[in-house]
Motif scaffolding. Structure first.
Motif, short mmCIF file in Angstrom:
data_model
loop_
_atom_site.label_atom_id
_atom_site.label_comp_id
_atom_site.label_asym_id
_atom_site.label_seq_id
_atom_site.Cartn_x
_atom_site.Cartn_y
_atom_site.Cartn_z
N THR A 212 35.05 38.82 39.82
CA THR A 212 36.27 38.26 39.24
C THR A 212 37.38 39.30 39.23
O THR A 212 37.12 40.51 39.18
N PRO A 213 38.64 38.86 39.24
CA PRO A 213 39.75 39.80 39.10
C PRO A 213 39.68 40.62 37.81
O PRO A 213 40.08 41.79 37.78
N GLU A 214 39.18 40.01 36.74
CA GLU A 214 39.06 40.73 35.48
C GLU A 214 38.07 41.89 35.61
O GLU A 214 38.31 42.98 35.07
N VAL A 229 46.23 45.69 39.39
CA VAL A 229 45.52 44.52 39.90
C VAL A 229 46.39 43.28 39.64
O VAL A 229 46.72 42.98 38.49
N LYS A 231 46.39 39.50 39.79
CA LYS A 231 45.56 38.31 39.91
C LYS A 231 46.42 37.12 40.30
O LYS A 231 47.37 36.77 39.60
N ASP A 233 45.95 33.09 41.20
CA ASP A 233 45.17 31.89 41.39
C ASP A 233 45.70 31.16 42.62
O ASP A 233 46.86 31.35 43.01
#
Length: 238
Positions: A212-214, A229, A231, A233
């Motif tokens: 995940t991006p997290e 980073v 993110k 969608d």
């Protein structure tokens, strides 16, 4: 760091990215839209498409290359020699074959083909067809702005050389695990490349892609890499 305008990047899901260049040209990286379950329906078609760029032959990266090329007649379709040979046999025009280490001028920018650690083959009539070697692509605009699409890859230490040679400001890096590097490895890639920004790709499309991006943001922070980073969608732009 470049001072001129940069592209507008729109994430179409999985590894597919639309780039609106400062001069108005529209290019598509990894042409998989119609069959891409993550791609928003409104973004599956284009008013214009000037260039198509492919890192390797897997369906989830070039599944719509033939249909899009025939519909929009782009000025260039850039991929490995083997992929371009196959595309030409399907009736695709304006192919610009490349191989690792090479670069060429297209649409007023320089694109360079760099190493990726991955496989590359396509299904044609139920048989696997050689797709040449998998690659990443580095784009340097006339403004000096440089970005890198890594395609599908594992982490490899020569990413440091890509950073030294090309100095990309932003990279699209896979984080999904199983078929590519995971978030921990992608964070190390950010440091190897000396990135200012990273946009994670190849995540969330299928349950098997668990990165995940997290997780990437956490790993980048823990590693102390000076990289933001971003993110996106599917459908988001940067």
């Amino acid at each position: 760091m470049s001072q001129g305008p940069r592209p507008r990047f729109t994430f179409l899901g999985h590894s597919t990215v639309r780039c609106d260049l400062p001069g108005g040209e529209v290019i598509l990286l990894e042409p998989w839209v119609d069959g891409n379950p993550a791609c928003p329906a409104a973004l599956k078609s284009f008013d214009r498409l000037d260039g198509i760029f492919i890192t390797h032959a897997h369906m989830d990266h070039m599944g719509d290359a033939v249909a899009l090329a025939k519909k929009y007649k782009p000025r260039c379709v850039v991929a490995s020699f083997e992929i371009c040979h196959w595309l030409a046999a399907q009736g695709v025009e304006n192919t610009f074959p490349m191989n690792l280490g090479g670069g060429q001028e297209v649409l007023g920018m320089r694109v360079s083909m760099v190493r990726a650690d991955h496989s590359s083959a396509l299904l044609d009539g139920g048989s696997l067809v050689e797709g040449g070697i998998a690659s990443g692509l580095v784009f340097r605009l006339s403004t000096g702005y440089t970005f890198y699409h890594a395609g599908d890859t594992a982490l490899f230490s020569d990413m440091q050389l890509i950073g030294e040679l090309y100095r990309p400001e932003l990279a699209f890096l896979p984080i999904g695990d199983v078929f590519t590097m995971d978030a921990k490895q992608a964070a190390r890639a950010c440091r190897f490349l000396g990135l200012r920004e990273v946009i994670p790709i190849h995540w969330g499309t299928f349950p098997v892609l668990t990165g995940t991006p997290e997780q990437l943001a956490m790993e980048v922070r823990d590693l102390g890499a000076n990289c933001t980073v971003v993110k996106l969608d599917p459908g988001d732009s940067h």
